[in-house]
Design a protein around this motif. Structure first.
Motif, PDB file in Angstrom:
ATOM      1  N   CYS A 145       0.816  -1.202   0.000  1.00  0.00           N
ATOM      2  CA  CYS A 145       0.000   0.000   0.000  1.00  0.00           C
ATOM      3  C   CYS A 145       0.858   1.263   0.000  1.00  0.00           C
ATOM      4  O   CYS A 145       2.029   1.250   0.383  1.00  0.00           O
ATOM      5  CB  CYS A 145      -0.928  -0.009   1.214  1.00  0.00           C
ATOM      6  N   ASN A 154       3.641  -2.189   5.269  1.00  0.00           N
ATOM      7  CA  ASN A 154       2.611  -1.818   4.298  1.00  0.00           C
ATOM      8  C   ASN A 154       2.396  -2.903   3.247  1.00  0.00           C
ATOM      9  O   ASN A 154       1.894  -2.618   2.151  1.00  0.00           O
ATOM     10  CB  ASN A 154       2.992  -0.502   3.615  1.00  0.00           C
ATOM     11  N   TYR A 156       0.312  -4.902   2.065  1.00  0.00           N
ATOM     12  CA  TYR A 156      -1.077  -5.270   1.825  1.00  0.00           C
ATOM     13  C   TYR A 156      -1.585  -4.482   0.630  1.00  0.00           C
ATOM     14  O   TYR A 156      -1.046  -3.423   0.291  1.00  0.00           O
ATOM     15  CB  TYR A 156      -1.949  -5.022   3.060  1.00  0.00           C
ATOM     16  N   THR A 157      -2.594  -4.991  -0.030  1.00  0.00           N
ATOM     17  CA  THR A 157      -3.155  -4.374  -1.223  1.00  0.00           C
ATOM     18  C   THR A 157      -4.196  -3.324  -0.838  1.00  0.00           C
ATOM     19  O   THR A 157      -4.998  -3.538   0.064  1.00  0.00           O
ATOM     20  CB  THR A 157      -3.806  -5.447  -2.118  1.00  0.00           C
ATOM     21  N   CYS A 158      -4.178  -2.198  -1.522  1.00  0.00           N
ATOM     22  CA  CYS A 158      -5.153  -1.138  -1.232  1.00  0.00           C
ATOM     23  C   CYS A 158      -5.464  -0.369  -2.504  1.00  0.00           C
ATOM     24  O   CYS A 158      -4.732  -0.440  -3.496  1.00  0.00           O
ATOM     25  CB  CYS A 158      -4.651  -0.204  -0.137  1.00  0.00           C
ATOM     26  N   THR A 171      -9.510  -1.764   0.979  1.00  0.00           N
ATOM     27  CA  THR A 171      -8.501  -2.784   1.254  1.00  0.00           C
ATOM     28  C   THR A 171      -9.079  -4.161   0.938  1.00  0.00           C
ATOM     29  O   THR A 171     -10.286  -4.305   0.729  1.00  0.00           O
ATOM     30  CB  THR A 171      -8.036  -2.743   2.717  1.00  0.00           C
ATOM     31  N   TYR A 172      -8.211  -5.176   0.940  1.00  0.00           N
ATOM     32  CA  TYR A 172      -8.608  -6.497   0.459  1.00  0.00           C
ATOM     33  C   TYR A 172      -8.272  -7.565   1.502  1.00  0.00           C
ATOM     34  O   TYR A 172      -8.000  -7.259   2.648  1.00  0.00           O
ATOM     35  CB  TYR A 172      -7.946  -6.746  -0.892  1.00  0.00           C
ATOM     36  N   ARG A 175      -5.459  -7.312   4.114  1.00  0.00           N
ATOM     37  CA  ARG A 175      -5.393  -6.089   4.919  1.00  0.00           C
ATOM     38  C   ARG A 175      -4.931  -6.393   6.352  1.00  0.00           C
ATOM     39  O   ARG A 175      -5.130  -7.510   6.856  1.00  0.00           O
ATOM     40  CB  ARG A 175      -6.766  -5.407   4.970  1.00  0.00           C
ATOM     41  N   GLN A 181     -12.725  -2.745   5.274  1.00  0.00           N
ATOM     42  CA  GLN A 181     -12.654  -2.984   3.834  1.00  0.00           C
ATOM     43  C   GLN A 181     -12.832  -1.706   3.043  1.00  0.00           C
ATOM     44  O   GLN A 181     -12.256  -1.535   1.966  1.00  0.00           O
ATOM     45  CB  GLN A 181     -13.747  -3.995   3.429  1.00  0.00           C
ATOM     46  N   CYS A 301     -12.552   7.391   7.335  1.00  0.00           N
ATOM     47  CA  CYS A 301     -11.137   7.043   7.507  1.00  0.00           C
ATOM     48  C   CYS A 301     -10.511   7.908   8.592  1.00  0.00           C
ATOM     49  O   CYS A 301     -10.730   9.116   8.628  1.00  0.00           O
ATOM     50  CB  CYS A 301     -10.368   7.245   6.200  1.00  0.00           C
TER      51      CYS A 301
END
Length: 307
Positions: A145, A154, A156-158, A171-172, A175, A181, A301
């Motif tokens: 990310c 970081n 993780y996919t975002c 996020t996926y 996360r 999510q 957020c």
């Protein structure tokens, strides 16, 4: 898109002008995101006109940068485009080797940065269902990310998505624990307009890098205040588009300051690798918000607090 930017797209294009809310807190505090009492109206950030008009007035020419005699004409985004990119998180030896960078950075050692990948999607003509604003941009970070958050890992996919004026963070499955999510990043963080570069200052010094092959632009007033870096580079010469065959000056990179409290990302550069004027497919991009976010009561957020 990015999005981001975007992005202090800038956050979709890196919201580095903000102070991380969790800069001195453990990552476990992410569990409080969905219960955030923050007023979403406070989540509108000054981006010198790139993503919102906050801080732009007649007294500062509505954040339109001055051009000097001899400066090149401003490049433009195509109305619709897609591009993969390589992201370099530069954590050492950047002081005397500032961006823009080649791909890979010729002025750095491979031990000075990490490498990750992603894709940006952009459509200046998109109209959201609620008619709030115009345009859409999605910046997708694959398995790493955007390192502007005070999170040490970081990996993780975002995705950052701006639909009209509203911006979302997705996020996926990979996360971090307790991260939502979907959350609403801002009610006013639109994609950069096609002529967004008018809000950034032409940097003659940075444009001499890469053997003078680029036009570089930065938010100089922010740098002069000791603030973070936010800039773009475009190729100086026009070239044919791989998808439409039209000729224009292609974007070369987007570079900015990242988080240094935990992410160890003083400089981040996204170098475009397959920029093309292709219309994104809504089912694979803009529709993600409807697919992944609740219809009502989207969590706000709590990534940053405004200055």
């Amino acid at each position: 898109m990015k999005i981001v930017h975007y992005c202090l797209i800038l956050i979709i294009s890196g919201s580095q002008i903000l102070i991380p809310l969790f800069a001195n807190e453990p990552v476990d505090i992410l569990k409080s995101w969905a219960q955030s009492p923050q007023n979403i109206s406070d989540a509108v950030y000054p981006t010198n006109g790139v993503h919102s008009s906050k801080g732009c007035y007649a007294s500062n020419n509505h954040c339109i940068a001055k051009r000097n005699k001899g400066d090149p004409s401003d490049p433009l985004f195509p109305s619709q485009w897609i591009s993969d990119w390589t992201m370099f998180r530069v954590f050492q030896n950047y002081e005397n080797n500032p961006p823009p960078y080649t791909n890979p950075p010729a002025t750095l050692s491979s031990q000075d940065y990490t490498v990750s990948f992603g894709t940006t999607y952009y459509d200046a003509n998109y109209m959201p269902e609620d008619k709030d604003g115009k345009g859409a941009m999605l910046e997708h970070y694959n398995e790493y990310c955007l390192p502007i958050f005070p999170i040490k890992d970081n990996a993780y996919t975002c995705s950052f998505i701006s639909l009209g004026n509203k911006a979302y963070f997705l996020t996926y499955d990979d996360r971090p624990k307790n991260m939502p999510q979907c959350c609403l990043f801002s009610p006013l963080n639109h994609p950069p307009r096609q002529d967004f570069i008018k809000h950034l200052d032409y940097s003659k010094e940075r444009s001499q890098q890469l053997n003078g092959s680029i036009q570089a632009y930065v938010w100089q007033a922010m740098l002069d205040k000791g603030g973070p870096l936010f800039g773009y580079a475009f190729n100086r010469e026009a070239s044919p588009d791989a998808y439409s065959s039209s000729w224009y000056r292609h974007p070369q990179s987007f570079f900015f300051s990242g988080d240094t409290t935990q992410a160890n990302a003083p400089i981040v550069s996204q170098n475009y690798t397959s920029f093309r004027a292709e219309k994104p497919q809504a089912a694979l991009t803009w529709d993600k918000v409807a697919q992944m976010c609740p219809k009502d009561n989207i969590p706000i957020c709590q990534l940053f607090k405004g200055q």
